[in-house]
Design an enzyme around this catalytic site. Structure first.
Site, PDB file in Angstrom:
ATOM      1  CG  PHE A 153      -2.008   0.910   1.259  1.00 48.35           C
ATOM      2  CD1 PHE A 153      -3.254   0.492   0.814  1.00 48.35           C
ATOM      3  CD2 PHE A 153      -1.858   2.214   1.706  1.00 48.35           C
ATOM      4  CE1 PHE A 153      -4.331   1.376   0.810  1.00 48.35           C
ATOM      5  CE2 PHE A 153      -2.934   3.099   1.699  1.00 48.35           C
ATOM      6  CZ  PHE A 153      -4.168   2.674   1.258  1.00 48.35           C
ATOM      7  CE1 TYR A 247      -9.387   2.350   6.427  1.00 50.06           C
ATOM      8  CE2 TYR A 247      -8.597   3.682   8.258  1.00 50.06           C
ATOM      9  CZ  TYR A 247      -8.445   3.211   6.973  1.00 50.06           C
ATOM     10  OH  TYR A 247      -7.361   3.594   6.231  1.00 50.06           O
ATOM     11  CE  LYS A 248      -7.667  -0.592   4.887  1.00 49.63           C
ATOM     12  NZ  LYS A 248      -6.237  -0.549   4.604  1.00 49.63           N
ATOM     13  NE  ARG A 396      -9.479  -4.311  -2.566  1.00 52.22           N
ATOM     14  CZ  ARG A 396      -9.101  -3.643  -1.469  1.00 52.22           C
ATOM     15  NH1 ARG A 396      -7.908  -3.834  -0.953  1.00 52.22           N
ATOM     16  NH2 ARG A 396      -9.898  -2.777  -0.903  1.00 52.22           N
TER      17      ARG A 396
HETATM   18  C1  LIG Z   1      -5.592   0.633   4.482  1.00 53.55           C
HETATM   19  C2  LIG Z   1      -4.118   0.720   4.583  1.00 53.55           C
HETATM   20  C3  LIG Z   1      -3.489   1.870   5.052  1.00 53.55           C
HETATM   21  C4  LIG Z   1      -4.317   3.077   5.378  1.00 53.55           C
HETATM   22  O1  LIG Z   1      -3.568   4.095   5.941  1.00 53.55           O
HETATM   23  P1  LIG Z   1      -4.295   5.360   6.527  1.00 53.55           P
HETATM   24  O2  LIG Z   1      -3.226   6.136   7.156  1.00 53.55           O
HETATM   25  O3  LIG Z   1      -5.349   4.852   7.476  1.00 53.55           O
HETATM   26  O4  LIG Z   1      -4.971   6.083   5.424  1.00 53.55           O
HETATM   27  C5  LIG Z   1      -2.119   1.863   5.190  1.00 53.55           C
HETATM   28  N1  LIG Z   1      -1.399   0.774   4.879  1.00 53.55           N
HETATM   29  C6  LIG Z   1      -1.984  -0.346   4.412  1.00 53.55           C
HETATM   30  C7  LIG Z   1      -1.155  -1.521   4.099  1.00 53.55           C
HETATM   31  C8  LIG Z   1      -3.352  -0.401   4.236  1.00 53.55           C
HETATM   32  O5  LIG Z   1      -3.929  -1.496   3.757  1.00 53.55           O
END
Ligand SMILES: *Cc1c(COP(=O)(O)O)cnc(C)c1O
Length: 429
Positions: A153, A247-248, A396
């Site tokens: 990510f 939040y996931k 996905r």
């Molecule tokens: C969802 C996700 C994030 C989200 O980061 P935020 O700071 O909450 O926006 C970061 N890293 C990964 C691997 C994710 O899947």
């Protein structure tokens, strides 16, 4: 990891799938039987969901637990509206970050006192990477490289690069598949995702952690796509630092605060790059000199975001009495079943799973490569199958075992097959 690839022997129960209608009947029947035998099936009632759609995006934004609005109404009307400032002490607002951390802890295999909740995942990646560098410093100046999962990510990579610049360290981006070979005497810190957000590939947390330690390095794990989806075993596998979002799979609500894990053995030397007053041992002394609090609390920064934080706390009630092992078993069964349904229903050659078939390498989602992914996902969503598009060509689908069932998986695959039939295939790539 001891899980092995599951051969789909249960397929032999299914009459041979000669025509589509027969396939749909038998798979729908199997879905009903699997749902009837599912120990987590009742949990769905705890969530606000509608039967008109299949929600397969809980890996992006978890569904709302039904009781949360009432609890937040109380936080606003009574705690804020009536108790006002007293809520910081009498209402337990001040200690919420560590209290809620302790509620997340069992879900990721951590003992108490090692997790604080607050800030975003991005901010916690920054704290963790810089703190990891500082944990090694200055004992081993030649150990300087920060290895980062280049398929991750993107925020993790952006932040790691900035952390590397700030600490004067070289960054080594790599594919986690090549991670073990890259470890060496120069490796200081490794930042890796437990589950790849795109493909759903589960990385070997015990193996990578052990190998990094063997090489003398520290590891920061990003658990965004594994917390609440599968057993993580932070303590059992000797993880140093970890971050994750709530939040996931944890259903904390949009933008709910992230968490930071600092293993007990590192806490005394954990030196946060963002030592705000909430991390002070005596914040209300308002001292000019910083003196860090003991424990994971020193990972706190400033005043916690109470509304989001308490929505998260309330939402965690849905985990009461849930075994993470049962969540994992159902997640694998669901993704297996979804893949089987896709294989049975979808027109041949239109979609290909990029999610590993091996259970030991699979998180809790299925990503299908499809040349017409944008049009297909748009139509799927219009027909009530809510997944998401990861550009350019991935469909996905997240499987959240607390509220997604086998009938949902069957229906999603059936609608996907219909949509694929309608959306014309482009020229072969
Ligand atoms: C969802 C996700 C994030 C989200 O980061 P935020 O700071 O909450 O926006 C970061 N890293 C990964 C691997 C994710 O899947």
């Amino acid at each position: 990891m001891s899980e092995s690839r599951t051969e789909r022997t249960d397929v032999t129960d299914v009459p041979h799938l000669t025509d589509r209608t027969g396939a749909a009947e038998s798979l729908a029947e199997r879905a009903a039987a699997l749902d009837a035998a599912d120990e987590l099936a009742e949990r769905r009632k705890l969530f606000t969901l509608d039967d008109d759609s299949v929600y397969l995006d809980g890996n992006s934004l978890g569904a709302l637990p039904r009781h949360v609005p009432e609890r937040i109404q109380d936080v606003i009307s009574r705690q804020w509206g009536e108790l006002r400032i007293r809520s910081w002490t009498e209402g337990g607002w001040w200690t919420a970050p560590e209290r809620i951390g302790d509620r997340i802890a069992p879900l990721v295999g951590a003992g108490p006192g090692q997790i604080v909740v607050g800030d975003s995942t991005s901010v916690n990646v920054f704290k963790a990477v810089v703190a990891a560098v500082r944990l090694l410093d200055p004992a081993e100046p030649a150990r300087d490289e920060i290895l980062v999962d280049a398929t991750t990510f993107p925020t993790d990579g952006y932040i790691a690069r900035s952390a590397a610049r700030m600490t004067g360290r070289p960054i080594v981006p790599l594919d986690p598949e090549n991670l073990l070979g890259a470890l060496g005497p120069r490796t200081a810190v490794v930042l890796v995702n437990h589950v790849d957000f795109r493909t759903g590939r589960l990385h070997d947390l015990p193996g990578i952690t052990a190998a990094a330690h063997e090489a003398g390095a520290l590891v920061v794990w990003d658990l965004c796509h594994s917390a609440g989806a599968l057993p993580v075993g932070l303590d059992a596998h000797g993880v140093d630092l970890a971050v994750g979002c709530t939040y996931k799979y944890l259903n904390g609500g949009p933008g709910s605060p992230a968490f930071l894990y600092v293993a007990e053995r590192h806490q005394a030397r954990f030196d946060s790059p963002l030592p705000g007053w909430n991390a002070h041992t005596d914040p209300f002394a308002m001292a000019q000199d910083f003196a860090p609090a003991d424990g994971a609390v020193r990972g706190r920064v400033g005043t916690p975001d109470i509304l989001s934080m308490l929505a998260l706390e309330a939402s965690l009630d849905v985990w009461e009495g849930v075994r993470v092992e049962a969540v994992r078993a159902k997640s694998l069964a669901l993704t297996d079943f979804f893949l089987e349904c896709v294989e049975a229903y979808a027109p041949p050659g239109r979609v290909r799973s990029v999610t590993p078939a091996a259970h030991a390498e699979r998180g809790s989602q299925v990503a299908l490569r499809c040349a017409e992914a944008p049009a297909v996902m748009e139509t799927l969503i219009a027909r009530g199958v809510i997944g998401d598009l990861r550009r350019p060509d991935l469909l996905r689908f997240g499987f959240t075992p607390l509220y997604v069932g086998f009938a949902d998986a069957e229906r999603a695959a059936r609608v996907l097959a219909e949509v694929l039939t309608e959306v014309p295939a482009g020229p072969p790539a």
